[in-house]
Design a protein around this motif. Structure first.
Motif, mmCIF file in Angstrom:
data_model
loop_
_atom_site.group_PDB
_atom_site.id
_atom_site.type_symbol
_atom_site.label_atom_id
_atom_site.label_comp_id
_atom_site.label_asym_id
_atom_site.label_seq_id
_atom_site.Cartn_x
_atom_site.Cartn_y
_atom_site.Cartn_z
ATOM 1 N N VAL A 226 0.846 -1.201 0.000
ATOM 2 C CA VAL A 226 0.000 0.000 0.000
ATOM 3 C C VAL A 226 0.879 1.247 0.000
ATOM 4 N N MET A 227 1.888 1.259 0.875
ATOM 5 C CA MET A 227 2.704 2.461 1.033
ATOM 6 C C MET A 227 3.675 2.661 -0.129
ATOM 7 N N THR A 228 4.115 1.578 -0.754
ATOM 8 C CA THR A 228 5.059 1.727 -1.869
ATOM 9 C C THR A 228 4.345 1.911 -3.208
ATOM 10 N N THR A 231 0.891 4.898 -2.120
ATOM 11 C CA THR A 231 1.396 6.159 -1.567
ATOM 12 C C THR A 231 2.676 6.599 -2.266
ATOM 13 N N SER A 232 3.348 5.662 -2.942
ATOM 14 C CA SER A 232 4.567 5.946 -3.716
ATOM 15 C C SER A 232 5.747 6.373 -2.849
ATOM 16 N N LEU A 233 5.820 5.811 -1.641
ATOM 17 C CA LEU A 233 6.991 6.022 -0.804
ATOM 18 C C LEU A 233 8.013 4.930 -1.099
ATOM 19 N N GLY A 234 9.281 5.249 -0.967
ATOM 20 C CA GLY A 234 10.325 4.274 -1.240
ATOM 21 C C GLY A 234 10.392 3.197 -0.177
ATOM 22 N N THR A 235 11.031 2.089 -0.514
ATOM 23 C CA THR A 235 11.125 0.980 0.430
ATOM 24 C C THR A 235 11.921 1.355 1.683
ATOM 25 N N GLY A 236 12.759 2.366 1.592
ATOM 26 C CA GLY A 236 13.503 2.824 2.759
ATOM 27 C C GLY A 236 12.619 3.369 3.860
ATOM 28 N N TRP A 237 11.378 3.747 3.492
ATOM 29 C CA TRP A 237 10.426 4.241 4.487
ATOM 30 C C TRP A 237 9.792 3.114 5.307
ATOM 31 N N LEU A 238 9.833 1.895 4.803
ATOM 32 C CA LEU A 238 9.025 0.825 5.394
ATOM 33 C C LEU A 238 9.338 0.531 6.861
ATOM 34 N N ALA A 286 -5.099 7.119 0.477
ATOM 35 C CA ALA A 286 -3.793 6.456 0.580
ATOM 36 C C ALA A 286 -2.754 7.040 -0.367
ATOM 37 N N ALA A 287 -3.172 7.706 -1.424
ATOM 38 C CA ALA A 287 -2.210 8.277 -2.372
ATOM 39 C C ALA A 287 -1.473 9.484 -1.801
ATOM 40 N N ASN A 288 -2.023 10.094 -0.749
ATOM 41 C CA ASN A 288 -1.400 11.257 -0.122
ATOM 42 C C ASN A 288 -0.473 10.798 1.000
ATOM 43 N N PRO A 289 0.820 11.038 0.921
ATOM 44 C CA PRO A 289 1.757 10.527 1.931
ATOM 45 C C PRO A 289 1.455 11.006 3.352
#
Length: 394
Positions: A226-228, A231-238, A286-289
């Protein structure tokens, strides 16, 4: 709260770390033992089945044991299972150790819930429950990421050694802090306690707990995609995102513990409605970080506040089954933990997109709210305060 209850929470922290840490060790285990990644995934399924089947079964088998003896037996078995798992080069042996560890954890948690509730007193079962479940939430915040770091630096076996190392001081602390209370010869038999567990109120409460926990683990399992992907956050955020959910869970458990003994109806009804709305809004935004991160935190709080309150209510409603109530509560929550991700997987396989597990979670909470509402409409309130229960007994 008596110090011994916090000791039990430390043991649950080690066990919760073990339950969830395989998510970050799958590839290393597969490469080291020469098996496929799906085969390693079966270790998680085996653990879940062991928890579901083992909680009531092991609780019944240990009913005539003194509680300290039962706690020590289960915790030492859990510790030794991880030592063997860390030493073995056989996947089959590792699989057996995961089943044994799950049975031991199920038995420990069942007896631990009953022990903590008894030590805390008749009006503080919710707070006692929250202390034990804090161990699980802290495992999400610190234990699981630490296991992943150990696995990355020193290999997957070091994570197993780490769990064993955390369990060892808990064994010593239980020996020193949990009183060696003998078994009451007049204590209810297993048959008597099983009859007490047939209460419609209790059965519905167990179903509510399974639904809410299913919702929690459905979204938690698929939070990374969902987050990657959405939301398009990088895997480093996980790691930080998972820790954020864990921090929210820790706050929720403790908040639920403070309210569950006095205002359980409000926690479940108002908190449940907010939880359902939160999963829906999370899916829509969910698209908004920024909003996604806010909902990760808030849903962690609400999920564990409502879930821990329901577990404490099982202990209140099953006061005539003090040894088995914790086992059936543990089993119900693990049924949800297994069913929720499976339902989320069905939604993803159907091509409904990465937001679909969030909507599945909302649907599961909606089912819980409908069940609770229907039960109250028929005069079978599933959530009752300690004062109400005292009035019934009087």
């Amino acid at each position: 709260m008596p110090f011994a209850i916090y000791v039990l929470g430390l043991a649950v922290f080690a066990q919760g770390t073990s339950e969830f840490m395989l998510a970050g060790l799958v590839q290393d285990i597969a490469a080291d033992l020469g098996v496929s990644i799906p085969a390693v995934g079966s270790l998680t399924s085996a653990f879940a089945v062991g928890m579901i089947v083992g909680a009531p079964l092991v609780a019944m088998l240990s009913m005539r044991w003194p509680r300290r003896r039962a706690l020590l037996t289960f915790l030492i078995t859990f510790l030794l299972a991880h030592v063997v798992g860390a030493l073995t080069s056989s996947f089959e042996v590792l699989l057996v150790t995961r089943v044994i560890a799950a049975l031991a954890m199920a038995g420990f948690l069942a007896v631990g819930l009953a022990t903590a509730a008894g030590m805390a007193g008749p009006q503080a079962k919710g707070r006692a429950t929250s202390v034990l479940l804090s161990g699980v939430t802290l495992a999400c915040v610190a234990g699981v990421p630490l296991g992943a770091v150990l696995g990355e630096v020193w290999g997957w076996r070091s994570a197993f050694w780490g769990v064993a190392a955390i369990s060892a001081p808990a064994v010593i602390a239980i020996l020193r802090s949990v009183p060696p209370t003998p078994v009451d010869p007049d204590a209810p038999t297993a048959r008597h306690e099983l009859r007490a567990l047939r209460s419609p109120q209790l059965i519905v409460t167990l179903l509510l707990g399974a639904c809410v926990n299913g919702a929690t683990f459905c979204s938690f399992t698929y939070l990374a995609p969902v987050m990657t992907e959405v939301t398009s956050l990088g895997t480093g955020w996980l790691p930080g995102i998972l820790a954020l959910f864990g921090v929210g869970s820790f706050i929720g458990v403790n908040l639920g513990g403070r309210l569950a003994d006095k205002r359980p109806i409000q926690v479940v009804t108002i908190g449940g409605a907010a939880l359902m709305a939160g999963w829906i809004l999370f899916a829509l935004t969910a698209a908004n970080p920024v909003t996604a991160l806010v909902f990760v935190f808030v849903q962690g709080i609400l999920s564990f506040a409502v879930g821990s309150t329901l577990i404490s209510q099982v202990l209140y409603l099953a006061s005539d089954a003090p040894r088995l109530s914790g086992g059936f509560a543990t089993a119900a929550m693990n049924v949800g933990a297994a069913a929720g991700p499976a339902l989320g997987g069905v939604a993803l396989s159907a091509g409904l997109g990465y937001r679909s597990p969030l909507l599945v979670s909302a649907s599961l909470v909606a089912v819980a709210l409908l069940l609770g509402g229907a039960a109250r409409a028929f005069g079978r309130s599933t959530v009752r305060s300690q004062a109400e229960l005292q009035e019934v007994h009087l």
